[in-house]
Write an enzyme that holds these catalytic residues in place. Structure first.
Site, PDB file in Angstrom:
ATOM      1  N   THR A 555      24.687  48.359  58.912  1.00 31.67           N
ATOM      2  CA  THR A 555      23.536  47.619  59.447  1.00 31.67           C
ATOM      3  C   THR A 555      22.375  48.594  59.591  1.00 31.67           C
ATOM      4  O   THR A 555      22.503  49.781  59.301  1.00 31.67           O
ATOM      5  CB  THR A 555      23.842  47.070  60.853  1.00 31.67           C
ATOM      6  OG1 THR A 555      23.866  48.168  61.782  1.00 31.67           O
ATOM      7  CG2 THR A 555      25.177  46.348  60.903  1.00 31.67           C
ATOM      8  N   LYS A 579      20.413  54.883  59.698  1.00 31.64           N
ATOM      9  CA  LYS A 579      19.985  56.244  60.015  1.00 31.64           C
ATOM     10  C   LYS A 579      19.418  56.391  61.423  1.00 31.64           C
ATOM     11  O   LYS A 579      18.939  57.450  61.803  1.00 31.64           O
ATOM     12  CB  LYS A 579      19.013  56.811  58.986  1.00 31.64           C
ATOM     13  CG  LYS A 579      18.045  55.872  58.357  1.00 31.64           C
ATOM     14  CD  LYS A 579      17.217  56.594  57.321  1.00 31.64           C
ATOM     15  CE  LYS A 579      16.915  55.852  56.050  1.00 31.64           C
ATOM     16  NZ  LYS A 579      17.141  54.481  55.888  1.00 31.64           N
ATOM     17  N   VAL A 609      20.148  59.543  53.362  1.00 31.35           N
ATOM     18  CA  VAL A 609      19.121  60.148  52.510  1.00 31.35           C
ATOM     19  C   VAL A 609      19.515  59.945  51.053  1.00 31.35           C
ATOM     20  O   VAL A 609      20.608  60.359  50.649  1.00 31.35           O
ATOM     21  CB  VAL A 609      18.973  61.662  52.799  1.00 31.35           C
ATOM     22  CG1 VAL A 609      17.891  62.263  51.912  1.00 31.35           C
ATOM     23  CG2 VAL A 609      18.674  61.914  54.265  1.00 31.35           C
ATOM     24  N   ALA A 611      20.397  57.273  49.326  1.00 29.88           N
ATOM     25  CA  ALA A 611      21.478  56.303  49.064  1.00 29.88           C
ATOM     26  C   ALA A 611      22.742  57.007  48.587  1.00 29.88           C
ATOM     27  O   ALA A 611      23.303  57.810  49.315  1.00 29.88           O
ATOM     28  CB  ALA A 611      21.011  55.222  48.090  1.00 29.88           C
ATOM     29  N   LEU A 613      23.111  59.299  46.312  1.00 29.75           N
ATOM     30  CA  LEU A 613      22.974  60.672  45.787  1.00 29.75           C
ATOM     31  C   LEU A 613      23.628  61.668  46.746  1.00 29.75           C
ATOM     32  O   LEU A 613      23.497  61.548  47.960  1.00 29.75           O
ATOM     33  CB  LEU A 613      21.489  61.045  45.637  1.00 29.75           C
ATOM     34  CG  LEU A 613      20.665  60.221  44.650  1.00 29.75           C
ATOM     35  CD1 LEU A 613      19.207  60.703  44.682  1.00 29.75           C
ATOM     36  CD2 LEU A 613      21.233  60.362  43.236  1.00 29.75           C
ATOM     37  N   ASP A 678      10.300  55.767  57.681  1.00 26.91           N
ATOM     38  CA  ASP A 678      11.605  55.895  57.041  1.00 26.91           C
ATOM     39  C   ASP A 678      11.760  57.264  56.365  1.00 26.91           C
ATOM     40  O   ASP A 678      12.803  57.922  56.484  1.00 26.91           O
ATOM     41  CB  ASP A 678      11.768  54.747  56.032  1.00 26.91           C
ATOM     42  CG  ASP A 678      13.177  54.681  55.497  1.00 26.91           C
ATOM     43  OD1 ASP A 678      14.102  54.525  56.317  1.00 26.91           O
ATOM     44  OD2 ASP A 678      13.360  54.806  54.265  1.00 26.91           O
ATOM     45  N   LYS A 682      14.195  60.612  57.202  1.00 27.97           N
ATOM     46  CA  LYS A 682      15.064  61.271  56.221  1.00 27.97           C
ATOM     47  C   LYS A 682      14.838  62.785  56.195  1.00 27.97           C
ATOM     48  O   LYS A 682      15.801  63.561  56.162  1.00 27.97           O
ATOM     49  CB  LYS A 682      14.821  60.688  54.826  1.00 27.97           C
ATOM     50  CG  LYS A 682      15.354  59.261  54.695  1.00 27.97           C
ATOM     51  CD  LYS A 682      14.977  58.659  53.361  1.00 27.97           C
ATOM     52  CE  LYS A 682      15.511  57.243  53.233  1.00 27.97           C
ATOM     53  NZ  LYS A 682      14.943  56.523  52.088  1.00 27.97           N
TER      54      LYS A 682
END
Ligand code: ADP
Ligand code: ASP
Ligand code: MG
Length: 815
Positions: A555, A579, A609, A611, A613, A678, A682
């Site tokens: 979520t 996050k 951070v 997705a 990767l 956002d 990150k």
């Protein structure tokens, strides 16, 4: 001569009795057969319940009686459907005697051990009679002999001791003269020298069979039950438990003493000195191999043979400074317990002699406490020792095997596996024989502990992971599908048994201790799910108490993130794409990291951070191997990259943002992406993971949104400002174009400082050609000073995010 014993479940229904009859008639073709039977399954308990009701003046005892009566009469009618009057009459006479006894107990409201033995004896008397008559009705040369006339004991009611001299000669004499092919004997019941009814202890029919087998020196004793032998653990508690083909007498005794109910512990005694093997077989699966218990035991050099448990244990502790160095405390303590006839199951004493700890049956705890407190009254009043401490709701778990002594590290393996799963060990005992390592733990943890130990010692290191997923929207749904598809591969190749044991969306939640099948999980969640709450989800995960539990947060909800600490404190791992927790106040981030360390529960958030990767994992590996990050340059917003890659003088800013939202590239509130929050979160997470302590406020954020866009109150208002302020956004584009540059939203971390903002990136820069919703991260470190380590690829999207979560789950499995 063959001796077979059939337990309560084997004679629990007319269908099962039919199985027994066919096994017996087959055996009788080649040899004389003696068959010991228990009461019909559950009847001994029902008789005792009826007795207790009567004793406590509860007239419901008559209902209990009627129930017992109906069970027996129905079985007779099913087994002997015709010409059954004589049998029914006899059974009714016996039942009448039983009713009279219960009425008597009701009248005098007393149920002494002596009366209790008389009461329960009806169970075996009835079952043996009915089975004998069934055999006769089918033409077998059979009879029922009342074993009370053979087995003679002392008057220790409810657990009488056998007088072998009289008993052996009774049995030998009787069978020397018997001409029947099949003799049915009631198990469990006996008579004292003075002629009173006694019993051999709960589960004692096994013992009856062993006494008869030893008296007649038969070649083998067969115990027929409802499972295919003695298992590596109670198969009703551990699904993966396996039958053990061979055991030594000592191992079997140890297993049964420590709770493997399949064999009544004293059973081994009579057959041991004569070396008569015991074969445990399954009435419901007569062809299964079963377990052979003999002097040879097993030639398989598996150190641990089985795991057992004993429930309802109380742990008592006697402690005090006055005990140190003074002899006689233990003698007085255990003498007191012996006088009270209290059996001590486990003892530990610290070498400081400051305390003695011992485990007993919970039902003896009150008597033990008052007897010991009375014995040590004087010392307690002088404060030399403390009043005895009693803890209840405990269980013993024990790991058992003959050759554990010649293997190092077994107890280490046992306790570290339990510790990793947050199972608190209250006391430990290991006998010098090293055939048994036992631990006292909370009753609630027993099933989990048995399963963990079973996995570690018997399952070829297949690790079970129990995953609980909250949030099965876009990303969550893909995750469930990926898990469903990969389960077999993980089991075969990585030895991970991945199970989804709980699922929840914002409305419904669904759990299954055995793992959900996932076949129609969406429909199942809607149909069978209960109303979801975040706390309720946590409580259920905690209550299920499954080993290697992993909570997965899919979520973007702050309230879910607020619960991570609670999960970690239960040693439940947390995997999150949310996050919020990682980018919240520094103290919170540090607390979660510490909890994860303290409770040995991984907290992983790779998808925070880039997705799917491997950004955070790579960074962690750099740091762990001693590298130092000097600078990070990154484009970390798939959504902003999508927006600026599609925005130009032929498109409208509003349309592009709308499209990004529709394709699921933005947060539900696009301002979180467009305001740079956002991205700031990150780079904050990357900075923190690089070892820099900072907060979100420390990050410089130069906004590119228009004044009114920044001030908008609602998402709808915000979209309106995008239309109204098109010129503002076109100006940003025009400037970049004039400078031969591309607009990219960039995050930077340099020498302990971080900033985010829109930048004009000139041709030739690694960011210039970044396409679609891709992300790029460049790590400059001591080992990569000029040419950075670059990670690049799709940085948003449901599938890649789900696979990032999946990778975190597998990391925990490989841990
Ligand atoms: P019976 O009525 O045949 O005497 P019991 O109920 O006394 O049967 O014993 C069989 C039961 O013992 C099994 O159903 C199983 O639940 C339990 N059990 C406990 N531990 C073990 C074990 N290690 N192996 C097999 N069975 C076990
Ligand atoms: N019927 C007795 C009991 O339930 C004895 C036995 O089944 O072995 O304990
Ligand atoms: Mg039994």
């Amino acid at each position: 001569m063959k001796v077979l014993k059939f337990g309560g479940t084997s004679v629990g229904s007319s269908k099962n009795i039919t199985n027994v009859v066919s096994i017996l008639t087959k055996y009788a073709q080649t040899d004389k057969v003696i068959c010991v039977v228990s009461a019909v399954g559950g009847i001994t308990d029902k008789l005792l319940e009826a007795g207790q009701l009567a004793q406590s003046k509860n007239s419901a005892y008559t209902d209990a009686f009627t129930n017992i009566k109906n069970i027996h009469i129905n079985i007779v009618k099913e087994l002997i459907p015709t010409d059954n009057e004589a049998v029914i009459n006899y059974v009714n006479t016996k039942l009448e005697a039983l009713k009279n006894l219960l009425d008597g107990i009701y009248l005098i409201n007393e149920l002494s051990p002596k009366t209790s033995d008389k009461l329960v004896s009806f169970g075996e008397l009835l079952s043996s009679y009915i089975i004998g008559e069934t055999l006769k009705s089918q033409g077998a040369n059979a009879e029922r002999k009342n074993s009370q006339e053979l087995i003679t004991t002392n008057s220790n009611f409810t657990k009488a001791e056998v007088n072998y001299t009289i008993t052996n000669s009774n049995i030998q004499e009787y069978f020397e003269n018997s001409t029947f092919d099949i003799t049915i004997l009631p198990g469990f019941i006996s008579k004292s020298v003075t002629g009173e009814i006694t019993t051999l202890g709960r589960g004692g029919s096994d013992f009856t069979a062993a006494i008869v087998a030893a008296a007649l020196k038969v070649e083998q004793l067969e115990i027929w039950t409802d499972v295919s032998g003695m298992y590596t653990a109670n198969p009703k508690m551990v699904k993966q438990a396996l039958p053990i083909n061979k055991l030594s007498y000592q191992e079997a005794m140890e297993l049964s003493h420590f709770g493997a109910k399949v064999l009544y512990p004293p059973t081994v005694q009579p057959v041991l000195s004569l070396q008569i093997p015991i074969h445990i077989k399954n009435t419901l699966e007569p062809d299964a191999v079963g377990t052979i218990i003999s002097k040879d035991g097993s030639n398989v050099n598996n150190a641990a043979k089985g795991i057992t448990n004993i429930s309802n244990i109380a742990l008592l502790t006697l402690q005090g400074n006055g005990m140190v160095g003074i002899p006689g405390f233990s003698r007085r303590l255990f003498q007191t317990l012996a006088q009270e006839k209290i059996n001590v199951i486990l003892i530990t004493q610290a070498s400081s002699e400051h305390s003695i700890c011992f485990g007993i049956d919970e039902k003896d705890a009150v008597a033990a406490k008052s007897a010991i407190d009375a014995e040590f009254e004087n010392e307690i009043s002088l404060n030399k020792i403390d009043p005895i401490l009693v803890e209840s709701n405990l269980s013993i778990i024990a790991l058992i095997g003959d050759s554990m002594k010649s293997h190092q590290g077994i107890s280490g393996k046992m306790f570290s596996a339990l510790g990793k799963n947050n199972i608190n060990i209250r006391a430990i005992a290991q006998g010098a024989s090293e055939r048994n390592i036992s631990a006292i733990i909370a009753q609630n943890d027993v099933k989990k502990a048995l399963n963990i130990l079973h996995e570690v010692f018997f399952e070829g290191n297949i690790k079970q992971l129990n995953v609980f997923i909250t949030g099965v929207g876009n990303v969550g749904e893909r995750l469930v599908e990926q898990i469903k598809q990969q389960r077999k591969y993980l089991k075969d190749n990585l030895k991970i048994n991945l199970r989804v044991a709980g699922l929840s969306n914002s409305r419904k939640m669904l759990f299954d201790t055995d793992g959900l099948s996932l076949k129609n999980w969406k429909e199942q969640l809607e149909q069978d799910g209960e109303t979801a709450t975040l706390e309720g989800f946590y409580e259920s995960v905690k209550k299920l108490n499954l080993r290697n539990s992993v909570f997965v947060d899919v979520t973007a909800n702050k309230d879910v993130a607020d619960l991570y600490a609670k999960y970690l404190k239960q040693s439940i791992a947390v995997v999150a794409c949310n996050k919020i927790a990682c980018s919240s106040k520094l103290e919170k981030y540090k607390e979660l990291k510490q909890l994860s360390y303290k409770y040995n529960a991984p907290y992983l958030f790779e998808t925070n951070v880039g997705a799917g990767l491997p950004v955070i994992d790579t960074l962690n590996n750099l740091i762990a191997s001693g590298d130092k990050v000097t600078s990070i340059q990154a484009v970390l917003s798939g959504s902003l990259n999508f927006v600026f890659n599609n925005f130009n003088d032929t498109t409208k800013f509003y349309d592009v943002v709308k499209q990004a939202a529709a394709e699921g590239y933005t947060e539900p509130d696009p301002r979180i992406d467009l305001s740079g929050v956002d991205v700031a979160r990150k780079i904050l997470i990357l900075a923190r993971e690089s070892g820099t302590e900072m907060n979100l406020e420390d990050i410089e954020n130069t906004p590119f949104l228009s004044e009114s866009g920044l001030k908008s109150d609602t998402v709808a208002d915000f979209y309106e400002t995008l239309v109204a302020d098109e010129a503002h956004y076109q100006a940003l584009y025009a400037s970049a174009k004039a400078n031969n540059s591309q607009l990219k939203y960039v995050a930077e971390f340099n020498e302990g400082k971080a900033k985010v903002g829109l930048k004009e990136i000139p041709e030739g820069h690694p960011f210039y050609n970044l396409e679609g919703k891709d992300n790029i991260v460049m790590f400059y470190t001591q080992r990569y000073p000029e040419q950075p380590m670059i990670i690049k690829g799709a940085g948003a999207g449901a599938d890649v995010t789900a696979s990032g979560l999946f990778a975190d789950i597998i990391r925990i499995g490989n841990n």
